[in-house]
Design an enzyme around this catalytic site. Structure first.
Site, mmCIF file in Angstrom:
data_model
loop_
_atom_site.group_PDB
_atom_site.id
_atom_site.type_symbol
_atom_site.label_atom_id
_atom_site.label_comp_id
_atom_site.label_asym_id
_atom_site.label_seq_id
_atom_site.Cartn_x
_atom_site.Cartn_y
_atom_site.Cartn_z
ATOM 1 N N LYS A 186 92.973 -42.308 20.224
ATOM 2 C CA LYS A 186 91.573 -41.532 19.995
ATOM 3 C C LYS A 186 92.356 -40.140 20.308
ATOM 4 C CE LYS A 186 88.841 -44.208 18.773
ATOM 5 N NZ LYS A 186 89.793 -46.063 18.484
ATOM 6 N N GLU A 270 85.929 -36.921 27.882
ATOM 7 C CA GLU A 270 84.795 -36.467 26.842
ATOM 8 C C GLU A 270 83.723 -35.613 27.711
ATOM 9 O OE1 GLU A 270 85.533 -37.572 22.539
ATOM 10 O OE2 GLU A 270 84.076 -38.541 23.258
ATOM 11 N N ASN A 305 77.139 -49.992 23.987
ATOM 12 C CA ASN A 305 78.254 -49.287 23.287
ATOM 13 C C ASN A 305 78.327 -49.936 21.654
ATOM 14 O OD1 ASN A 305 78.193 -46.494 24.917
ATOM 15 N ND2 ASN A 305 79.740 -48.433 26.296
ATOM 16 N N GLU A 345 83.311 -41.419 11.845
ATOM 17 C CA GLU A 345 82.317 -41.391 13.620
ATOM 18 C C GLU A 345 81.396 -40.547 13.614
ATOM 19 O OE1 GLU A 345 82.093 -45.170 16.719
ATOM 20 O OE2 GLU A 345 82.708 -46.509 13.818
ATOM 21 N N GLU A 358 84.944 -40.896 16.188
ATOM 22 C CA GLU A 358 86.708 -41.433 15.866
ATOM 23 C C GLU A 358 86.234 -41.481 14.692
ATOM 24 O OE1 GLU A 358 86.447 -44.688 18.531
ATOM 25 O OE2 GLU A 358 84.896 -45.849 17.481
ATOM 26 N N ASN A 360 87.448 -44.953 12.048
ATOM 27 C CA ASN A 360 87.853 -46.608 12.358
ATOM 28 C C ASN A 360 88.746 -47.026 10.476
ATOM 29 O OD1 ASN A 360 86.540 -48.131 14.446
ATOM 30 N ND2 ASN A 360 85.157 -46.867 13.635
ATOM 31 N N PHE A 422 71.946 -60.686 28.591
ATOM 32 C CA PHE A 422 72.927 -60.802 26.888
ATOM 33 C C PHE A 422 74.212 -61.485 27.527
ATOM 34 C CE2 PHE A 422 69.719 -57.365 26.201
ATOM 35 C CZ PHE A 422 69.813 -58.120 25.143
#
Length: 797
Positions: A186, A270, A305, A345, A358, A360, A422
């Site tokens: 990244k 960031e 996320n 993305e 990023e 993928n 979850f």
């Protein structure tokens, strides 16, 4: 060069030649299976091999019509589950020999049965099977595979694996290893994007050294910040920090997740863009340098996320912004000499500004929505590109943008408990029925289910808890969402005791006003469910329909029993004399429907909400009169007019029309009740709500008022494992004073780190587990006491 002594011959099973849609395909063994030799640096128990399965009569493959010459003779799918099934479906359609790999517990998995051949690559842990590069490469050599599709996850974005595959003279169905290396890092990818002229998020272009460095850099960038794993993806190794304390915790947890998921602990920081939308551009690139970009996908509905709902196109973007996003995505692909499928993305704000997030370098989980709105089979083009075939001349970014085909929505169905934060859930699927009429891969169908499971499949702790991807298509966004809601209503997923899934939460999202208005930044779930998911809240009409349906079900069951034996299932003649279908005017069935448990609690208050119902025949049709028993005695009962009513006794799906509204209702008897009409009632599923219903005769309800209240067990002094997993770290010790919400420990389950916190303030009495220990669900980890005196008493005991 890698060399190990040769192992005994390995058996590769050949699959019966049924079409890919037939999930019941089985395999043959013994003399009709081909045998190869392979060398693996693994223990004997993890060597390539296959478990015995029932033999079949033939191995001839069946295809409908003459297939064109495939770009490659065969493909080995270095993955499992639904993505392996997805690749196999297209590869078989193209006439390619398909080869599955599997771990020891998955010898009879669905992707194994769909493939022409299957080979075991090791034990249950991913590290000794799907992530074991030596084992997978040996499988490639043993089977003579001409290409390898990595799917997503596992080795899909591992540049070393891509290099090894290419070095074997085998086509890697993905980008060059150099592109994987450049975009997988990244920090490096962001610099390449900046150099290519792509909009980027402000941040620190370096590696964070420790917790103190994380705080220092975060302050310089300016809170809030995003702490991210350099080798990360799939939402793992990511944390948002709003202050120094969260930056320290985020650094620690992200580091642990990054090591566990990627074997790389490098982090960077960031700026966190507030109220962003997660927008991504799917692209295809061939060996001639042609890049084709597809309409955007909006993936903003996320939790921790990780994407929950994805759709295409996005209601946020204008055609001008879409065009510019596609242009920048193509620039980045060209800068790294990209080929195959990839996704760039971006984060976009409400003003139309967007920033590179990023890239993928693989097929994305959410690729089906792009296939729906473009009409393009992405896997087919990946295989063709790997076979050195160019993209079609008429397939261009501009042609696709001018002909977007309606709207598509994907919901990720997970084995996780939305009512318990979850947390991942494990168990076996006892009753699994995908919505009627859905397909695995067919762009002509408006409902698609990509799954790697079937009835009997075990959802274990070893792998990702995804059950399936449910995808719908419609001419408009509203039609697409309505179709998704209906499909979720018809999707039956029942497991062993304690098993849970998130379909109810998905249904609630689809009916949420903000989602219907497309007002969903990435903070949507956090904002709308600050205290977690509390269940679908039905409106007044929906509640009346649920109660009326429960009464109809019970009356139908009682009718059956009277017809069969003349008595009810408990041996007493307690069914009403008038039947559901033989109720004269003015007569009818009377039932008390209790939503929840019947009887009272210790304070004498009702455990559930009770409704008096009466089913009557009126003007040739049925009407259910419903009155809340807590209402005033003179309250007028609501009247629910019943139209078409279709239910096969004890089956999980019921269709009924009430007040002119068509309803699909799920009916399930609780585990262990044996389906009796009295024992523990039954559960109804309506619009995503799961309602425990107990339907009683008026006399039974009266008697329940005299029953003793159920004992309430106080668990506030204990911290239990909410799921099976591994205790990564323990943050407390006996005798330590702790505060409410303080971190107790960190558990790892299904590749995610979960922090367990204290339910209250107190003193740690005893630690019942230690770091590194495997835990079962509900296993005791820490016990607490309130005061020093209690601690001394506990220690003395």
């Amino acid at each position: 060069s890698h060399h190990t002594p040769p192992l005994p011959a390995v058996e590769i099973r050949s699959c019966v030649g049924s079409p890919a849609a037939q999930s019941d395909a089985q395999f043959i063994t013994s003399s009709s299976a081909r045998t190869f030799r392979a060398s693996l640096a693994t223990p004997a128990h993890a060597r390539l091999g296959s478990a015995a399965v029932p033999s079949t009569a033939t191995t001839t493959r069946a295809f409908s019509g003459a297939a064109p010459e495939p770009p490659l003779e065969s493909v080995l799918i270095a993955n499992r589950g639904e993505i392996a099934c997805r690749v196999i479906t297209t590869a078989r359609k193209m006439g390619m020999r398909t080869i599955a790999v599997y771990s020891q517990p998955e010898a009879l998995a669905r992707h194994v049965q769909l493939a022409d051949e299957a080979i075991c690559v090791g034990g249950p842990n991913s590290s000794e099977s799907y992530l074991d590069m030596d084992n997978v490469c040996a499988a490639i050599e043993a089977t003579g595979a001409k290409s390898v599709h990595p799917g997503y996850g596992f080795l899909s974005e591992n540049s070393v694996f891509a290099e090894r595959v290419e070095a074997m003279g085998v086509a890697f169905v993905g980008p060059p290893s150099g592109a994987i290396d450049s975009m997988g890092d990244k920090i490096k990818s962001k610099q390449i994007a900046i150099d290519a002229g792509v909009n980027c998020i402000p941040g620190f272009q370096g590696v964070i050294q420790d917790e103190d460095d994380a705080c220092k850099v975060a302050r310089e960038v300016g809170y809030p910040v995003m702490i991210k794993a350099s080798a990360g993806g799939g939402g793992k190794g990511m944390r948002i920090a709003w202050n120094d304390e969260e930056a320290k915790e985020g650094y620690r947890l992200s580091t642990e997740e990054a090591i566990m998921s990627f074997g790389d602990d490098r982090l960077f920081i960031e700026k966190f863009i507030e109220e962003p939308h997660h927008i991504e551009i799917q692209l295809l690139a061939d060996h001639d340098g042609k890049v084709v970009c597809f309409p955007e996908r909006e993936c903003s509905v996320q939790r921790r996320n990780q994407k929950v709902l994805e759709e295409s196109p996005s209601a946020l973007l204008t055609p001008e912004v879409r065009s510019e996003m596609c242009r920048q995505a193509a620039m980045l692909a060209t800068a790294v000499n990209y080929r195959s499928a990839g996704t760039v993305e971006f984060l976009a704000d409400k003003h139309g500004n967007f920033y590179f997030l990023e890239m993928n370098t693989r097929l994305q989980v959410e690729h089906p929505v792009t296939e729906y709105v473009s009409g393009v089979d992405l896997v087919e083009h990946m295989l063709k590109i790997a076979g050195k075939q160019p993209l079609p001349a008429d397939l261009t970014t501009e042609s696709i943008a001018k002909n977007i085909k309606g709207w598509a929505l994907e919901a990720r169905v997970y084995a996780e408990d939305p009512f318990r934060g979850f947390l991942p859930s494990t168990g076996s699927l006892l009753d699994y029925r995908e919505p009627e009429g859905c397909t695995a891969f067919n762009l002509e169908s408006n409902v698609r289910v990509d799954s790697g499971v079937r009835e009997g499949t075990e959802i274990s702790t070893y792998y990702d808890p995804m059950i399936s991807k449910l995808v719908t298509h419609g001419a408009t966004r509203d039609e697409c969402i309505d179709r998704m809601s209906d499909a979720l209503n018809r999707y039956v997923i029942l497991g062993t005791a304690g098993f849970a899934h998130n379909a109810s939460f998905l249904a609630d999202l689809c009916r949420h006003p903000r989602f219907r208005r497309a007002e969903t930044p990435t903070s949507f779930i956090e904002e709308e469910y600050p205290d977690g998911f509390q269940g679908v809240q039905l409106d007044e009409q929906e509640t009346l329909h649920a109660v009326a349906t429960a009464a109809m079900i019970q009356a139908t069951r009682a009718e059956r029993e009277v017809m069969q034996v003349g008595t009810s299932s408990d041996g007493y003649n307690s069914a009403p004399e008038a039947s559901l279908f033989d109720a004269g005017a003015g007569g009818g069935d009377e039932w008390v429907v209790v939503q929840g448990l019947p009887g009272n609690d210790e304070a004498g208050e009702p455990n559930g909400t009770a409704y008096h119902t009466r089913i009557v025949d009126e003007d040739g049709g049925l009407v259910v009169e419903v009155r809340a028993m807590a209402a005033d005695a003179g309250a007028v009962a609501a009247r629910v007019r019943v139209g078409d009513y279709s239910w096969q006794l004890e089956q999980p799906l019921l269709e009924v029309e009430m007040d002119g509204v068509a309803r699909v209702v799920q009916y399930h008897t609780p585990s262990g009740t044996g389906g009796g009409t009295r024992a523990c009632g039954f559960n109804l599923g309506l619009c995503g709500a799961v309602l425990p219903m107990n339907v009683l005769t008026p006399k039974e309800h009266e008697l329940y008022q005299h029953m003793l209240a159920p004992e309430v067990v106080d668990t506030a002094n204990f911290v239990h494992s909410p799921m099976p997993g591994v205790l990564v770290s323990l943050s407390v010790e006996p005798g330590q004073h702790i505060e409410n919400g303080q971190e107790i420990c960190v558990m790892e389950a299904m590749k995610m780190q979960n922090v367990l916190r204290s339910p209250r303030a107190g003193i740690v009495a005893e630690c019942h587990a230690e770091a590194g220990q495997k835990l079962d669900v509900d296993q005791l980890i820490v016990s607490l006491v309130s005061e020093e005196a209690d601690l001394n008493e506990e220690l003395a005991a």
